[in-house]
Scaffold this motif. Structure first.
Motif, PDB file in Angstrom:
ATOM      1  N   LYS A 648       0.821  -1.212   0.000  1.00 44.99           N
ATOM      2  CA  LYS A 648       0.000   0.000   0.000  1.00 44.99           C
ATOM      3  C   LYS A 648       0.854   1.261   0.000  1.00 44.99           C
ATOM      4  O   LYS A 648       0.372   2.345  -0.338  1.00 44.99           O
ATOM      5  CB  LYS A 648      -0.924   0.000   1.219  1.00 44.99           C
ATOM      6  CG  LYS A 648      -1.950  -1.121   1.222  1.00 44.99           C
ATOM      7  CD  LYS A 648      -2.707  -1.176   2.538  1.00 44.99           C
ATOM      8  CE  LYS A 648      -3.666  -2.367   2.587  1.00 44.99           C
ATOM      9  NZ  LYS A 648      -4.337  -2.505   3.897  1.00 44.99           N
ATOM     10  N   LEU A 649       2.129   1.127   0.381  1.00 46.40           N
ATOM     11  CA  LEU A 649       3.021   2.297   0.411  1.00 46.40           C
ATOM     12  C   LEU A 649       3.524   2.671  -0.981  1.00 46.40           C
ATOM     13  O   LEU A 649       3.977   3.801  -1.199  1.00 46.40           O
ATOM     14  CB  LEU A 649       4.219   2.008   1.326  1.00 46.40           C
ATOM     15  CG  LEU A 649       3.901   1.714   2.794  1.00 46.40           C
ATOM     16  CD1 LEU A 649       5.176   1.334   3.547  1.00 46.40           C
ATOM     17  CD2 LEU A 649       3.227   2.913   3.447  1.00 46.40           C
ATOM     18  N   THR A 650       3.497   1.734  -1.918  1.00 42.97           N
ATOM     19  CA  THR A 650       3.977   1.915  -3.301  1.00 42.97           C
ATOM     20  C   THR A 650       5.359   2.574  -3.336  1.00 42.97           C
ATOM     21  O   THR A 650       5.595   3.527  -4.089  1.00 42.97           O
ATOM     22  CB  THR A 650       2.962   2.721  -4.144  1.00 42.97           C
ATOM     23  OG1 THR A 650       2.822   4.030  -3.589  1.00 42.97           O
ATOM     24  CG2 THR A 650       1.613   2.039  -4.201  1.00 42.97           C
ATOM     25  N   GLU A 651       6.269   2.089  -2.520  1.00 40.12           N
ATOM     26  CA  GLU A 651       7.617   2.649  -2.468  1.00 40.12           C
ATOM     27  C   GLU A 651       8.588   1.748  -3.232  1.00 40.12           C
ATOM     28  O   GLU A 651       8.714   0.564  -2.905  1.00 40.12           O
ATOM     29  CB  GLU A 651       8.071   2.791  -1.015  1.00 40.12           C
ATOM     30  CG  GLU A 651       7.281   3.835  -0.232  1.00 40.12           C
ATOM     31  CD  GLU A 651       7.793   4.012   1.189  1.00 40.12           C
ATOM     32  OE1 GLU A 651       8.763   3.314   1.559  1.00 40.12           O
ATOM     33  OE2 GLU A 651       7.220   4.834   1.926  1.00 40.12           O
ATOM     34  N   PRO A 652       9.291   2.275  -4.238  1.00 41.38           N
ATOM     35  CA  PRO A 652      10.222   1.460  -5.039  1.00 41.38           C
ATOM     36  C   PRO A 652      11.301   0.771  -4.203  1.00 41.38           C
ATOM     37  O   PRO A 652      11.780  -0.302  -4.579  1.00 41.38           O
ATOM     38  CB  PRO A 652      10.833   2.482  -5.997  1.00 41.38           C
ATOM     39  CG  PRO A 652       9.798   3.548  -6.117  1.00 41.38           C
ATOM     40  CD  PRO A 652       9.163   3.649  -4.763  1.00 41.38           C
ATOM     41  N   GLU A 653      11.663   1.364  -3.074  1.00 43.98           N
ATOM     42  CA  GLU A 653      12.718   0.761  -2.264  1.00 43.98           C
ATOM     43  C   GLU A 653      12.300  -0.608  -1.692  1.00 43.98           C
ATOM     44  O   GLU A 653      13.149  -1.390  -1.234  1.00 43.98           O
ATOM     45  CB  GLU A 653      13.109   1.691  -1.126  1.00 43.98           C
ATOM     46  CG  GLU A 653      12.019   1.868  -0.072  1.00 43.98           C
ATOM     47  CD  GLU A 653      12.435   2.803   1.053  1.00 43.98           C
ATOM     48  OE1 GLU A 653      12.385   2.367   2.219  1.00 43.98           O
ATOM     49  OE2 GLU A 653      12.806   3.949   0.760  1.00 43.98           O
TER      50      GLU A 653
END
Length: 814
Positions: A648-653
């Motif tokens: 849900k954060l959609t963070e590439p890391e």
């Protein structure tokens, strides 16, 4: 019988009520004759879906002399009835076979009748139930072999009174008979029946006759035949064969699915004090089976849900509770049988409670309590409050197979165990089984067995829980006296019927909880309880034993404390869901974050599903903790929930975590990772999803559907279509229901004729399967809307698609 209704609660609520007719008394069936022995010789006409049968039925008059012998025989062709080679006169109306005996037979005077007949299961006219979705008795699966995706099988389903659709008998649970069956089949098929396979004989015409013999006594509804191309995986309990009959594809996983069975038989033998009473224990999986599973004596049949692969089993064995349920029936149901369907509780409530007992033994009390909580919710969410557990007034015997006989009955046994104590409870089970073995019994006999053991009068308990309706609805309030250091707990029962019950109350002073057990006798009761310092929490029904609805006013701080300190799963779950509503409060957020470390995996999973990482109180350390859960939690279902939360954060890391998860042996983890990856690397997620084998895609259909709908992938509508109805109506998850409603709307307006065909085929199949719930009408309504949608969409295949839909409507209305 393991019910299906628990899986279709959404459908039930949407489409049906529970009819009862108080004018119809349903008691034990009168015993005019007693069955003694049943001998059968059968072979099959696969094309016509009929069975050729010969029967030698031995019986005797129960008490009064008789010259007429009446057998249940549904939709048969009766060719001949004889005794000692002399033809007997008979009358047959398609339901009852009334035979004129050559003379009057006195009490206990045995006689044997020979009947030659043809069973016609496709012509049987009797309805199924919420637990058993058809009642033909004998089922031919893909008999002509035209469906290349489905094996040819034959299996039987006797409960409630459908054995008489394949052999004439007195089809009542208060009858007991030994049996022997000669089954003639093509040599490629394996057979399974009750008892021991005594002999196999190859015939000149390419068939083989298997001779199965069962020397002990059991009820006619427990007779079983299973036929098909199976591999038999061997196991043992002590010196008793324990066999698993599965299709070749699942042979490598049979012991992973069923392998706890020997331990279950050992455990149930120990707690009942009655050693497993039969000469074998076999389990077979039947295609298109009409319920969850069935406890046919020594020959249990399971539905296809039992088939699982390692990618599913690593998450959880979804059939394990059912396997325990059917095993325990071999004591409660098979050894001692309900004398009438009104007393079904002495079969099904025990089998339901065995699931708790097994989970408590194998996985610990908190896991068992979580299972009990879920069962109780199944009871409460249905239209069940006004039903008695033992019901002598109902419209149809099939109505007894509901969440009262199963779920509520199991919860009542848990209360009874708590009320009299473990030692007395299990000694009582032993007394009941020993006194009534190979016979039939009712709830009062169970009560009397417990009273003999305990010396207690248990009429009040049984009258309110077994012969009464509903459960306590409690309004709770507190009065604190700081001078005397006491708290008065006020309890008001708001339901119409007053209950008397013990109630556990915990008073928390810091980390220390003091348990008080009070006995509530009146509609309004007050109990004065001492404390040393102002309590942090007063916890009602602290042990989670009482089946009740409890209403009390708690504030956020109460729930935060309860989440951290309560031991019972239901209390922790209640607190977590309440605290999760207030995560703008830093203490509430931290409490949810703290639940990520809970020892019990379902609480960790629930915390992951409800934590709000967008919240301003979210800290990097919490995200790091969730990463660790995603990578290393011992339960893959928790790993999957952690991945979904991180997604849900959609963070590439976070991509490396999702990449690792895509290689997980767990299908649950892989499915969540696909969705998470889709929002940071669409190309990779789509490539991975397209490359999956079809069987894996079917298992993780929901996350794939989410991706394909988001991607607006018209090419995958055909795949999505096969899962729409189950997702819309059979899932209790509202988000999943909404997802598949979106899929239905998408397909209904599409130009994809193949997808529309798949969707309407599934609607027809589900409409027929769940016809008794009125789902055929729901299906017709869905397809009518599809016709209107197609007209409005005005696509190039409109005429063709409407024709496909209307043809399906006609098939459903047949």
């Amino acid at each position: 019988m393991k019910k299906l209704f628990g899986l279709i609660v959404v459908l039930l609520i949407a489409t049906t009520g529970f009819a009862q007719d108080a004018s119809k008394y349903r008691g034990e069936r009168e015993k005019i004759h007693d069955l003694v022995h049943t001998k059968l010789k059968v072979d099959f006409n696969f094309k016509e879906q009929t069975m050729n049968g010969e029967e030698w039925v031995t019986a005797k008059a129960h008490f009064y002399p008789s010259q007429k012998f009446v057998l249940d025989a549904k939709a048969m062709i009766i060719h001949k009835v004889t005794m000692n080679d002399k033809t007997l006169d008979y009358n047959y109306d398609g339901y009852k076979l009334i035979i004129d005996l050559p003379r009057t037979y006195d009490r206990d005077e045995e006689f044997t009748i020979y009947i030659k007949y043809t069973a016609q299961p496709e012509k049987v006219k009797q309805k199924g139930s919420k637990a058993i979705t058809a009642a033909k008795g004998l089922y031919f699966i893909n008999p002509t072999g035209l469906d290349k995706n489905k094996p040819t099988q034959i299996w039987t389903q006797g409960e409630t009174e459908a054995s008489s659709a394949w052999f004439p008998t007195i089809d009542a649970p208060n009858q007991k008979t030994s049996q022997e069956i000669y089954i003639t089949v093509p040599q490629k098929f394996v057979t399974l029946s009750n008892g021991k396979l005594e002999e196999q004989k190859k015939n000149a015409d390419g068939t083989r006759t298997d001779y199965w013999k069962f020397t002990q006594k059991h009820a006619p509804y427990l007779f079983f035949m299973g036929i098909g191309e199976y591999e038999v995986i061997k196991d043992t309990y002590k010196n008793i064969p324990v066999d698993y009959y599965v299709e070749k594809e699942y042979a490598p996983y049979a012991k992973e699915i069923f392998g706890n069975t020997p331990e279950m038989l050992a455990f149930f033998s120990k707690i009942t004090g009655v050693e497993y009473p039969w000469n074998k224990y076999a389990q077979i999986v039947g295609r298109d089976y009409v319920s969850g599973a069935m406890e046919n004596t020594t020959a249990v049949i399971h539905g296809e849900k039992a088939y699982q692969t390692p990618g599913q089993l690593i998450d959880e064995n979804v059939q394990e509770n059912t396997i325990a349920h059917e095993a325990f029936h071999h004591w409660f149901g098979d050894l001692v049988t309900a004398e009438s369907w009104s007393n079904l509780t002495v079969n099904e409530s025990f089998a339901n409670y065995s699931e708790y007992l097994w989970r408590e033994h194998k996985y610990g009390k908190e896991d068992a309590d979580a299972h009990l909580f879920e069962d109780i919710q199944g009871y409460k969410n249905g239209q069940n409050f006004d039903k008695h557990l033992v019901r002598f007034h109902y419209d149809d015997k099939e109505d007894m197979f509901d969440a009262v006989s199963y779920n509520k009955g199991g919860a009542i046994l848990h209360m009874l165990r708590n009320y009299i104590g473990d030692k007395a409870f299990f000694e009582g089970l032993n007394r009941y089984l020993t006194d009534n073995k190979y016979s039939s019994a009712e709830a009062h006999q169970f009560r009397l067995a417990l009273e003999e053991v305990t010396g207690k009068d248990l009429n009040i308990f049984f009258n309110q829980w077994y012969f009464g309706k509903g459960h306590p609805k409690l309004d709770i309030s507190y009065d604190y006296n700081e001078l005397r250091k006491t708290v008065t707990v006020n309890i008001y029962q708001s339901q119409s019927q007053k209950f008397e019950f013990p109630l556990a109350i915990d008073i928390f002073e810091g980390n220390k909880a003091t348990r008080h057990t009070v006995f509530v006798k009146n509609r309004e009761s007050s109990f004065i309880l001492p404390y040393t310092k102002q309590p942090d929490l007063v916890l009602i029904n602290a042990d989670g034993v009482l089946l009740a609805d409890i209403n009390e006013n708690k504030v956020l701080s109460d729930y935060i404390f309860q989440l951290k300190h309560a031991k019972n799963y239901a209390h922790k779950r209640e607190a977590l869901l309440e605290v999760a509503k207030h995560q703008d409060d830093s203490k509430a957020f931290n409490a949810i974050a703290g639940a990520l470390d809970d020892p019990y995996y379902k609480i960790r999973k629930l915390a992951l599903e409800n934590i709000n990482l967008i919240n301003k109180h979210s800290k990097r350390r919490i995200i790091d903790k969730i990463k660790r859960l995603a990578n290393n939690d011992p339960k893959t279902l928790v790993q999957a929930a952690a991945i979904e939360t991180l997604g849900k954060l959609t963070e590439p890391e976070l991509k490396p975590i999702f990449e690792k998860a895509l290689k997980s042996p767990s299908y649950s983890v892989m499915g969540k990772a696909l969705v998470a990856m889709y929002y940071i690397d669409k190309a990779m997620a789509i490539k991975k999803s397209k490359g999956l084998p079809l069987e894996v895609k079917k298992i993780i259909a929901t996350p794939l559907t989410r991706i394909y709908l988001e991607e607006n992938d018209e090419g995958e509508l055909t795949f999505i279509a096969g899962n729409v109805i189950s997702g819309m109506f059979l899932s209790p998850d509202k988000q999943i229901q909404g997802l598949y409603k979106k899929a239905y709307d998408k397909i209904a307006s599409s130009n994809n004729s193949e997808a529309i065909q798949n969707l309407v085929n599934d609607i027809v199949a589900k409409g027929k399967q769940y016809k008794q719930y009125g789902f055929d009408n729901v299906g017709v309504d869905l397809m009518r809307k599809m016709v209107q949608t197609q007209k409005q969409a005005n696509k190039s295949n409109e005429i063709k698609n409407i024709a496909i839909i209307k043809d399906a409507m006609a098939r459903l209305l047949e």
